[in-house]
Design an enzyme around this catalytic site. Structure first.
Site, PDB file in Angstrom:
ATOM      1  N   GLN A  70      14.703 -10.460   6.022  1.00 27.24           N
ATOM      2  CA  GLN A  70      15.608 -10.893   4.945  1.00 27.24           C
ATOM      3  C   GLN A  70      16.924 -11.261   5.629  1.00 27.24           C
ATOM      4  O   GLN A  70      17.683 -10.386   6.016  1.00 27.24           O
ATOM      5  CB  GLN A  70      15.797  -9.781   3.913  1.00 27.24           C
TER       6      GLN A  70
ATOM      7  N   GLN B  23      19.490 -13.578   4.511  1.00 18.97           N
ATOM      8  CA  GLN B  23      20.706 -13.781   3.737  1.00 18.97           C
ATOM      9  C   GLN B  23      21.335 -12.425   3.430  1.00 18.97           C
ATOM     10  O   GLN B  23      20.585 -11.482   3.132  1.00 18.97           O
ATOM     11  CB  GLN B  23      20.391 -14.497   2.420  1.00 18.97           C
TER      12      GLN B  23
ATOM     13  N   PRO C 158      14.178  -5.691  -1.193  1.00 16.72           N
ATOM     14  CA  PRO C 158      15.384  -5.313  -1.949  1.00 16.72           C
ATOM     15  C   PRO C 158      15.782  -6.258  -3.077  1.00 16.72           C
ATOM     16  O   PRO C 158      16.632  -5.911  -3.894  1.00 16.72           O
ATOM     17  CB  PRO C 158      16.484  -5.291  -0.875  1.00 16.72           C
TER      18      PRO C 158
ATOM     19  N   GLY D 241      14.915  -9.563  -6.091  1.00 13.14           N
ATOM     20  CA  GLY D 241      13.911 -10.091  -7.005  1.00 13.14           C
ATOM     21  C   GLY D 241      13.112 -11.154  -6.291  1.00 13.14           C
ATOM     22  O   GLY D 241      11.886 -11.183  -6.318  1.00 13.14           O
ATOM     23  N   GLY D 242      13.841 -12.036  -5.636  1.00 13.14           N
ATOM     24  CA  GLY D 242      13.195 -13.093  -4.883  1.00 13.14           C
ATOM     25  C   GLY D 242      14.147 -13.613  -3.833  1.00 13.14           C
ATOM     26  O   GLY D 242      15.359 -13.382  -3.923  1.00 13.14           O
ATOM     27  N   MET D 243      13.594 -14.290  -2.837  1.00 16.17           N
ATOM     28  CA  MET D 243      14.430 -14.952  -1.834  1.00 16.17           C
ATOM     29  C   MET D 243      13.823 -16.317  -1.581  1.00 16.17           C
ATOM     30  O   MET D 243      12.632 -16.439  -1.299  1.00 16.17           O
ATOM     31  CB  MET D 243      14.487 -14.111  -0.554  1.00 16.17           C
TER      32      MET D 243
ATOM     33  N   HIS E 155      13.823 -19.515 -10.772  1.00 15.83           N
ATOM     34  CA  HIS E 155      15.075 -19.415 -10.029  1.00 15.83           C
ATOM     35  C   HIS E 155      14.883 -19.844  -8.572  1.00 15.83           C
ATOM     36  O   HIS E 155      15.630 -20.679  -8.052  1.00 15.83           O
ATOM     37  CB  HIS E 155      15.594 -17.970 -10.099  1.00 15.83           C
TER      38      HIS E 155
ATOM     39  N   ASP F 267      27.618  -9.234   2.088  1.00 11.97           N
ATOM     40  CA  ASP F 267      26.768  -8.323   1.313  1.00 11.97           C
ATOM     41  C   ASP F 267      27.611  -7.423   0.425  1.00 11.97           C
ATOM     42  O   ASP F 267      27.180  -7.015  -0.655  1.00 11.97           O
ATOM     43  CB  ASP F 267      25.936  -7.421   2.239  1.00 11.97           C
TER      44      ASP F 267
ATOM     45  N   TYR G 193      26.691 -15.787  -9.826  1.00  3.75           N
ATOM     46  CA  TYR G 193      25.546 -16.224 -10.623  1.00  3.75           C
ATOM     47  C   TYR G 193      25.984 -16.582 -12.039  1.00  3.75           C
ATOM     48  O   TYR G 193      25.776 -17.690 -12.518  1.00  3.75           O
ATOM     49  CB  TYR G 193      24.499 -15.109 -10.718  1.00  3.75           C
TER      50      TYR G 193
ATOM     51  N   MET H 159      17.109  -3.700  -5.487  1.00  6.93           N
ATOM     52  CA  MET H 159      18.476  -3.218  -5.727  1.00  6.93           C
ATOM     53  C   MET H 159      18.900  -3.339  -7.176  1.00  6.93           C
ATOM     54  O   MET H 159      19.656  -2.514  -7.677  1.00  6.93           O
ATOM     55  CB  MET H 159      19.450  -3.952  -4.824  1.00  6.93           C
ATOM     56  N   LYS H 160      18.428  -4.374  -7.844  1.00  3.40           N
ATOM     57  CA  LYS H 160      18.770  -4.553  -9.250  1.00  3.40           C
ATOM     58  C   LYS H 160      18.417  -3.306 -10.058  1.00  3.40           C
ATOM     59  O   LYS H 160      19.101  -2.971 -11.026  1.00  3.40           O
ATOM     60  CB  LYS H 160      17.993  -5.744  -9.807  1.00  3.40           C
TER      61      LYS H 160
HETATM   62 ZN   LIG Z   1      19.440 -17.182  -6.083  1.00  7.63          ZN
END
Ligand SMILES: [Zn+2]
Ligand SMILES: *[C@@H]1O[C@H](CO)[C@@H](O)[C@H](O)[C@H]1NC(C)=O
Ligand SMILES: *[C@@H]1O[C@H](CO)[C@@H](O)[C@H](O)[C@H]1NC(C)=O
Ligand SMILES: *[C@@H]1O[C@H](CO)[C@@H](O)[C@H](O)[C@H]1NC(C)=O
Ligand SMILES: *[C@@H]1O[C@H](CO)[C@@H](O)[C@H](O)[C@H]1NC(C)=O
Ligand SMILES: *[C@@H]1O[C@H](CO)[C@@H](O)[C@H](O)[C@H]1NC(C)=O
Ligand SMILES: *[C@@H]1O[C@H](CO)[C@@H](O)[C@H](O)[C@H]1NC(C)=O
Length: 645
Positions: free
Chosen positions: A167, A169, A297, A299-301, A326, A406, A414, A596-597
């Site tokens: 991961q 980003q 960690p 929802g999506g990347m 998304h 981070d 968002y 994390m959400k």
């Molecule tokens: Zn995004």
């Protein structure tokens, strides 16, 4: 990344109070200063010498939990310099060579700060006629590389093989390879990854086949012909299978999850076509999905060619597939037109929310677009309530000088970003007028990295005949002031209204009278409306008593529901009602997955409840070694442990 993925700020209180004391007067000026091509989160100087292609040769070593090998960088010199500057985080660099003649090149590693160090490499002395050089860096990653997650077989669904995924980003690519870790630089990449023959290797790129290298090792080749920022480099190695779900799409998962995944994401091609209709041609050729282990960690990347998603989206009813809309939207907003540094992250995420909701609106109707926007706004309200109306990180364009991006991530880019674009669309006359602009903007800046003022300039250029309308926008407040957006669009509330009404009935019910509720209250609600109903109750000033919650559970049967978003809201509501018996459910939920959400708000709720605080801390400490670096770091902050994890 998927919205909602990082609903709250990771906050270092020490740092915030430092800023509060010393920086505010310079804040706006500093925010404007960052509009230079510079990146406050990278040491690199692409203006002097820039990396144009990355060629990785790595072996995946599960025993030592490291990647070992080399990277060959194409470097183009444009300024007056004799070195190329890269970012590094915990890499062990053994040798640097000039590929042209094999001669060694000098290099210096700077002092390490929290998120890395500077790596300066002397360019070959022999002048290249076209100012381009190939340099080879031999290196190994650290077993604690912040961008890699190594799982033991027991941490996978199958239980027999290890698993590794990356991961990158925001700025973790530098823990995987020496690179110019700024999104202002875009490069193509090729890779040859050696891995145990019984495992599959996937990257954010096109597959070029597998070579048997004898014995237990296979070499997997890839190339990514579209120039991308290094935060989009991605690698996953595990015991995986795939199933086709569309003409250009496969889902990849451990075999235990593949059927469920193929079902859940079967609408992928419909979403892709809808996105192309809104944004223009899809340039990445394939769109695959990888369902990660539960510790992922986010929802999506939006890794190009291969979106990574959390298995918590497997709801069984496709209701959580909006994360896929998304990530698909990112194929344009973010991956084609990219923020030049993470102060302008809203250009990635605000626009992606906007496109995501347009895709949802085309598929499920405009009412759903607004339903989703209202839910997003609610998340924004909660974030701003948590961090304060004047928090510096609630700026749409914050100042990240000296700060790890981070630590700045939240719903703000968002949802404040989405609100801003939605507002401008309405102001300019609606989708008929704005959508052609969106396409034109994406086409103009594709393959580039931009800052907010570049976008604003293009908006003014495009709408030359509407300058008065554009001038009526309070630019300074939107971009450079904290707190909620200055204007909230009038969203269609049809789909939220029923949720609110049902929530009100529960709040106003006198619990000493017979319960007027029954299952038919919610049978007509979609999964997303059930989530919204619970979210309403969670945000209400009043607290539902344990007794009411018990009745609710008897009538609506929330406990056994598998949908992760419903579980999340239900657990939080139970904690709000101080329902002691539900604490173990909460602790299980934050241990069995690492999104994390979900885990951050629940850990914070548990922390705020003094009686169970220690139990939450003990659970975290016992499990943090199984969490990805970024989640462990964030939860440590939430639990005020403030230590190095
Ligand atoms: Zn995004
Ligand atoms: C920052 O830039 C905005 C937009 O260009 C401008 O309105 C504002 O006055 C600037 N702020 C400072 C302190 O320079
Ligand atoms: C630069 O020159 C080298 C050697 O002459 C050549 O191999 C390379 O392809 C050239 N690169 C570019 C980008 O023109
Ligand atoms: C997979 O291959 C590796 C060698 O590359 C071996 O050590 C391991 O035992 C194999 N795993 C299984 C479950 O067969
Ligand atoms: C319900 O009854 C209990 C005891 O009979 C009383 O203490 C409580 O105040 C009542 N609650 C309401 C909302 O009237
Ligand atoms: C459920 O509740 C609604 C409204 O409160 C009522 O009209 C309906 O008759 C009830 N249904 C059953 C099966 O009790
Ligand atoms: C909740 O309380 C706050 C402050 O006490 C108030 O401003 C707000 O209107 C209340 N919200 C609702 C939905 O009653």
């Amino acid at each position: 990344m998927g919205l909602a993925v990082r609903p709250f700020l990771i906050r270092s209180l020490k740092y915030i109070s430092f800023l509060t004391l010393f920086i505010p007067a310079q804040w706006s000026a500093a925010a404007n200063m960052s509009l230079s091509p510079g990146d406050p989160n990278s040491y690199s100087r692409p203006d002097l010498a820039v990396v144009t292609h990355i060629d990785l040769h790595l072996r995946v070593d599960f025993d030592k939990k490291v990647l070992v090998g080399s990277v060959i960088l194409d470097v183009k010199k444009s300024g007056d310099t004799n070195e190329v500057i890269l970012d590094n985080r915990g890499l062990t660099i053994s040798t640097v060579l000039n590929v042209a003649d094999g001669s060694p090149l000098e290099f210096v590693k700077g002092e390490s700060v929290t998120y890395g160090s500077k790596l300066s490499i002397k360019l070959p002395q022999v002048q290249s006629p076209n100012n381009t050089y190939k340099i080879e860096i031999q290196y190994a990653t650290s077993p604690s590389a912040s961008g890699l997650q190594w799982l033991e077989p027991e941490q996978t669904a199958g239980g027999k093989y290890p698993y590794m995924f990356s991961q990158c980003q925001a700025i973790h690519a530098r823990s995987i390879l020496p690179c110019q870790d700024t999104p202002s630089v875009k490069a193509t990449y090729t890779a040859e990854i050696k891995a145990p023959a019984n495992l599959t290797v996937l990257m954010s790129a096109l597959h070029d086949g597998i070579v048997e290298s004898g014995g237990d090792i296979r070499i997997h080749k890839f190339h990514q012909p579209v120039p991308i920022p290094v935060y989009l480099i991605a690698l996953a190695v595990g015991k995986l299978v795939s199933q086709r779900v569309g003409p250009r799409s496969h889902v990849w998962a451990e075999k235990e999850l593949i059927e469920q995944s193929a079902f859940e994401f079967s609408e992928t091609e419909t979403m892709l076509r809808t996105a192309e209709d809104i944004c223009g041609p899809y340039v990445w050729e394939i769109y695959d999905l990888l369902i990660l282990p539960p510790s992922f960690p986010f929802g999506g990347m939006e890794n190009p060619c291969l979106t990574f998603v959390t298995p918590t989206l497997l709801a069984g009813d496709r209701s959580l597939a909006d994360v896929v809309a998304h990530e698909i939207a990112h194929s344009w907003t973010g991956n084609l037109v990219t923020n030049a540094n993470f102060e302008h992250f809203w250009l990635n995420e605000g626009f992606t929310m906007f496109v995501q909701r347009k895709i949802q609106g085309r598929i499920h109707g405009d009412k759903f677009r607004d339903f989703s926007a209202i839910r997003g706004l609610k998340a924004l309200r909660e974030t701003i309530a948590v961090c304060g109306e004047t928090d510096l990180l609630t700026y749409l364009v914050p100042n990240l000088i000296g700060m790890d991006p981070d630590d700045a991530f939240s719903t703000v880019p968002y949802e404040k970003g989405h609100t801003f674009v939605y507002y401008i669309e309405q102001l300019l006359g609606g989708p008929e007028v704005f959508e052609p602009f969106l396409k034109s903007y994406l086409n103009t800046y594709k393959y580039k990295s931009i800052v907010t003022l570049t976008w604003k300039g293009y908006l003014y250029d495009y709408f030359k005949d509407k300058v008065d309308v554009l001038n009526s926008i309070d630019w300074d407040t939107w971009l450079y002031r904290p707190g909620m957006p200055p204007v909230i669009p009038a969203y269609d509330t049809t789909l939220t209204q029923v949720c609110r009404e049902l929530a009100d009935r529960w709040l106003h019910w006198d619990e000493n009278t017979t319960s007027p509720f029954n299952m038919s209250d919610i049978t007509k609600l979609s999964s997303n409306q059930k989530i919204e109903f619970l979210a309403e109750l969670l945000l209400a000033n009043e607290t539902l008593s344990q007794k009411k919650l018990e009745v609710m559970n008897q009538v609506y049967k929330f406990d056994p529901m598998k949908n992760s978003e419903i579980r999340f809201q239900w657990i939080r509501l139970s904690l709000k009602g101080r329902w002691r018996a539900k604490v173990s459910l909460a602790l299980t939920f934050v241990t069995e997955q690492g999104r994390m959400k979900f885990i951050r708000p629940i850990y914070r709720d548990l922390y705020a409840w003094e009686e169970v605080r220690q139990q939450a801390i003990d659970t975290f400490l016992a499990n943090k070694h199984k969490m990805m670096y970024v989640s462990a770091h964030a939860v440590a902050e939430d639990l005020c442990l403030n230590s190095d994890v």
